[in-house]
Write a protein that holds these residues in place. Structure first.
Motif, PDB file in Angstrom:
ATOM      1  N   LEU A  24      26.842  45.673  49.267  1.00 18.11           N
ATOM      2  CA  LEU A  24      26.423  44.809  48.204  1.00 18.11           C
ATOM      3  C   LEU A  24      26.530  45.368  46.886  1.00 18.11           C
ATOM      4  N   ILE A  25      26.385  46.502  46.723  1.00 16.35           N
ATOM      5  CA  ILE A  25      26.413  47.172  45.296  1.00 16.35           C
ATOM      6  C   ILE A  25      27.834  47.031  44.783  1.00 16.35           C
ATOM      7  N   GLU A  26      28.768  47.255  45.641  1.00 13.36           N
ATOM      8  CA  GLU A  26      30.298  47.027  45.353  1.00 13.36           C
ATOM      9  C   GLU A  26      30.497  45.652  44.678  1.00 13.36           C
ATOM     10  N   VAL A  27      30.062  44.552  45.354  1.00 10.56           N
ATOM     11  CA  VAL A  27      30.302  43.413  44.888  1.00 10.56           C
ATOM     12  C   VAL A  27      29.605  43.040  43.471  1.00 10.56           C
ATOM     13  N   MET A  28      28.121  43.642  43.543  1.00  6.80           N
ATOM     14  CA  MET A  28      27.255  43.088  42.354  1.00  6.80           C
ATOM     15  C   MET A  28      28.042  43.826  40.962  1.00  6.80           C
ATOM     16  N   LEU A  29      28.522  44.968  41.181  1.00  4.99           N
ATOM     17  CA  LEU A  29      29.171  45.777  40.252  1.00  4.99           C
ATOM     18  C   LEU A  29      30.094  44.968  39.602  1.00  4.99           C
ATOM     19  N   GLU A  30      30.734  44.062  39.998  1.00  2.34           N
ATOM     20  CA  GLU A  30      31.712  43.126  39.455  1.00  2.34           C
ATOM     21  C   GLU A  30      31.087  42.090  38.579  1.00  2.34           C
ATOM     22  N   LEU A  31      29.724  41.900  38.868  1.00  2.00           N
ATOM     23  CA  LEU A  31      29.173  40.509  38.306  1.00  2.00           C
ATOM     24  C   LEU A  31      28.166  40.966  37.125  1.00  2.00           C
ATOM     25  N   PHE A 144      31.712  44.944  56.645  1.00  2.00           N
ATOM     26  CA  PHE A 144      31.065  44.153  55.656  1.00  2.00           C
ATOM     27  C   PHE A 144      32.244  43.301  54.575  1.00  2.00           C
ATOM     28  N   GLU A 145      33.393  43.814  55.120  1.00  4.04           N
ATOM     29  CA  GLU A 145      34.670  43.199  54.248  1.00  4.04           C
ATOM     30  C   GLU A 145      34.520  41.584  54.197  1.00  4.04           C
ATOM     31  N   PRO A 146      34.519  41.073  55.319  1.00  8.08           N
ATOM     32  CA  PRO A 146      34.553  39.697  55.393  1.00  8.08           C
ATOM     33  C   PRO A 146      33.061  38.907  54.670  1.00  8.08           C
ATOM     34  N   ALA A 147      32.114  39.660  54.561  1.00  9.76           N
ATOM     35  CA  ALA A 147      30.901  38.980  53.764  1.00  9.76           C
ATOM     36  C   ALA A 147      30.897  39.090  52.388  1.00  9.76           C
ATOM     37  N   LYS A 148      31.952  39.921  51.816  1.00 11.55           N
ATOM     38  CA  LYS A 148      31.947  40.207  50.342  1.00 11.55           C
ATOM     39  C   LYS A 148      32.126  38.814  49.718  1.00 11.55           C
ATOM     40  N   LYS A 149      33.105  38.202  50.255  1.00 12.24           N
ATOM     41  CA  LYS A 149      33.595  36.990  49.656  1.00 12.24           C
ATOM     42  C   LYS A 149      32.276  35.883  49.535  1.00 12.24           C
ATOM     43  N   TYR A 150      31.447  35.987  50.381  1.00 15.15           N
ATOM     44  CA  TYR A 150      30.499  34.774  50.473  1.00 15.15           C
ATOM     45  C   TYR A 150      29.460  35.510  49.807  1.00 15.15           C
ATOM     46  N   VAL A 151      28.961  36.726  49.593  1.00 14.63           N
ATOM     47  CA  VAL A 151      27.781  37.407  48.759  1.00 14.63           C
ATOM     48  C   VAL A 151      28.053  37.182  47.416  1.00 14.63           C
ATOM     49  N   ARG A 152      29.504  37.263  47.230  1.00 18.92           N
ATOM     50  CA  ARG A 152      29.722  37.182  45.596  1.00 18.92           C
ATOM     51  C   ARG A 152      29.695  35.469  45.200  1.00 18.92           C
ATOM     52  N   ALA A 153      30.163  34.575  46.235  1.00 17.07           N
ATOM     53  CA  ALA A 153      30.135  33.010  45.707  1.00 17.07           C
ATOM     54  C   ALA A 153      28.682  32.444  45.636  1.00 17.07           C
ATOM     55  N   VAL A 154      27.778  32.809  46.493  1.00 14.08           N
ATOM     56  CA  VAL A 154      26.302  32.448  46.512  1.00 14.08           C
ATOM     57  C   VAL A 154      25.868  33.181  45.432  1.00 14.08           C
ATOM     58  N   THR A 155      25.822  34.260  45.022  1.00 16.02           N
ATOM     59  CA  THR A 155      25.317  35.151  43.728  1.00 16.02           C
ATOM     60  C   THR A 155      25.780  34.571  42.441  1.00 16.02           C
ATOM     61  N   GLU A 156      27.128  34.161  42.328  1.00 18.58           N
ATOM     62  CA  GLU A 156      27.484  33.516  41.229  1.00 18.58           C
ATOM     63  C   GLU A 156      26.641  32.040  40.901  1.00 18.58           C
ATOM     64  N   ASN A 157      26.770  31.559  42.146  1.00 17.74           N
ATOM     65  CA  ASN A 157      26.103  30.272  41.902  1.00 17.74           C
ATOM     66  C   ASN A 157      24.792  30.210  41.595  1.00 17.74           C
ATOM     67  N   VAL A 158      24.026  31.285  42.022  1.00 18.01           N
ATOM     68  CA  VAL A 158      22.664  31.345  41.532  1.00 18.01           C
ATOM     69  C   VAL A 158      22.508  31.809  40.112  1.00 18.01           C
ATOM     70  N   LEU A 159      23.380  32.774  39.692  1.00 20.84           N
ATOM     71  CA  LEU A 159      23.300  32.985  38.273  1.00 20.84           C
ATOM     72  C   LEU A 159      23.538  32.173  37.340  1.00 20.84           C
ATOM     73  N   LYS A 160      24.678  31.098  37.874  1.00 22.01           N
ATOM     74  CA  LYS A 160      24.628  29.949  37.277  1.00 22.01           C
ATOM     75  C   LYS A 160      23.829  28.653  37.166  1.00 22.01           C
ATOM     76  N   ASN A 161      23.204  28.418  38.215  1.00 25.17           N
ATOM     77  CA  ASN A 161      22.526  27.256  38.271  1.00 25.17           C
ATOM     78  C   ASN A 161      20.900  27.791  38.555  1.00 25.17           C
TER      79      ASN A 161
END
Length: 258
Positions: A24-31, A144-161
């Motif tokens: 999760l940290i790895e994905v969030m550091l990109e955002l 957790f690799e397959p999960a990262k794509k969806y973690v990022r997508a949902v998080t980006e949408n919450v940050l946006k909306n």
């Protein structure tokens, strides 16, 4: 003027060294700008427990020597971690709180027992948009690799909306290869329960003790539930509200002779 990066608070219930939170940290550091406040040991099944009869410790910790973000290891529960982060550690309110990625399901009735989701709910109570992420794999070696794509997508949408006041998201991801995950379904929580039993044993000193066992039973045949979506190979998203009032019963209750 350069736009300020969102401040992302990360926590979990499996402990700060768990593979799920590292993913999760790895994905969030990109955002955005990341700060981690997580339990120093596993806290699964703690629900929304908070520490009131013991001292709390929350110490800086360096797990990745190359990392520039800050991490804190907390002796308390997931809800404690969010409280300490917002009231003692951070100098501004996080833009979002993400909890997980949990090792195992938090779909259906599991949401009320989950430390992962309780951390997200605590953030929601404090007015912070929040998401709990779970992967349907209890193994410490979970991929957790397959999960990262969806973690990022949902998080980006919450940050946006954003999210409505009083609502957090419960996201569960099936244990499947990337090519097998069909997409995302917005769902309701399935009506299911644990049929439990206690295995009674006796220790060498003659004192009885118990191991909790149980079987998860899905009583819901609907095709709009999180359990259905996960079984069909979809990521499930359930919007969860922490107002537990049974509004539909208020009128009937008022008719009682109280």
């Amino acid at each position: 003027m350069m736009k300020k990066k969102p401040l992302i608070l990360i926590t979990n219930d499996d402990g700060i060294t768990a593979p799920g939170i590292r993913a999760l940290i790895e994905v969030m550091l990109e955002l955005g700008e990341v700060i981690v406040v997580a339990p120093d040991s596993p806290q699964s099944g703690m629900g929304h427990a908070i520490t009131i009869n013991d001292t709390l410790f929350c110490d800086p910790i360096k797990i990745d020597s190359k990392a520039s973000h800050k991490e804190y290891s907390c002796s308390g529960t997931p809800a404690d971690c969010v409280k300490l982060a917002t009231q003692q550690i951070l100098d501004r309110k996080p833009d979002i709180c993400v909890s997980g990625i949990n090792h195992g399901s938090n779909s259906s009735i599991n949401v009320i027992y989950s430390g992962t989701m309780s951390a997200a709910v605590e953030a929601g109570v404090e007015g912070i948009p929040a998401i709990g992420f779970s992967l349907l794999d209890y193994s410490l070696d979970a991929d957790f690799e397959p999960a990262k794509k969806y973690v990022r997508a949902v998080t980006e949408n919450v940050l946006k909306n954003g999210l409505p006041k009083g609502v957090v998201l419960n996201v569960n991801i099936p244990k499947l290869a990337p090519s097998k995950i069909k997409g995302i379904k917005v769902c309701r929580q399935a009506k299911a329960m644990w049929v439990e039993d206690f295995d009674k044993r006796t220790n060498p000193q003659g004192r009885d003790y118990y191991w909790l066992t149980g079987e998860f039973v899905n009583q819901d045949k609907g095709t709009d539930t999180d359990e259905w979506a996960l079984e069909e190979g979809y990521v499930s998203i359930v919007p969860v509200q922490f107002d537990l009032t049974a509004h539909h019963f208020i009128q009937d209750l008022n008719e009682w002779e109280l």
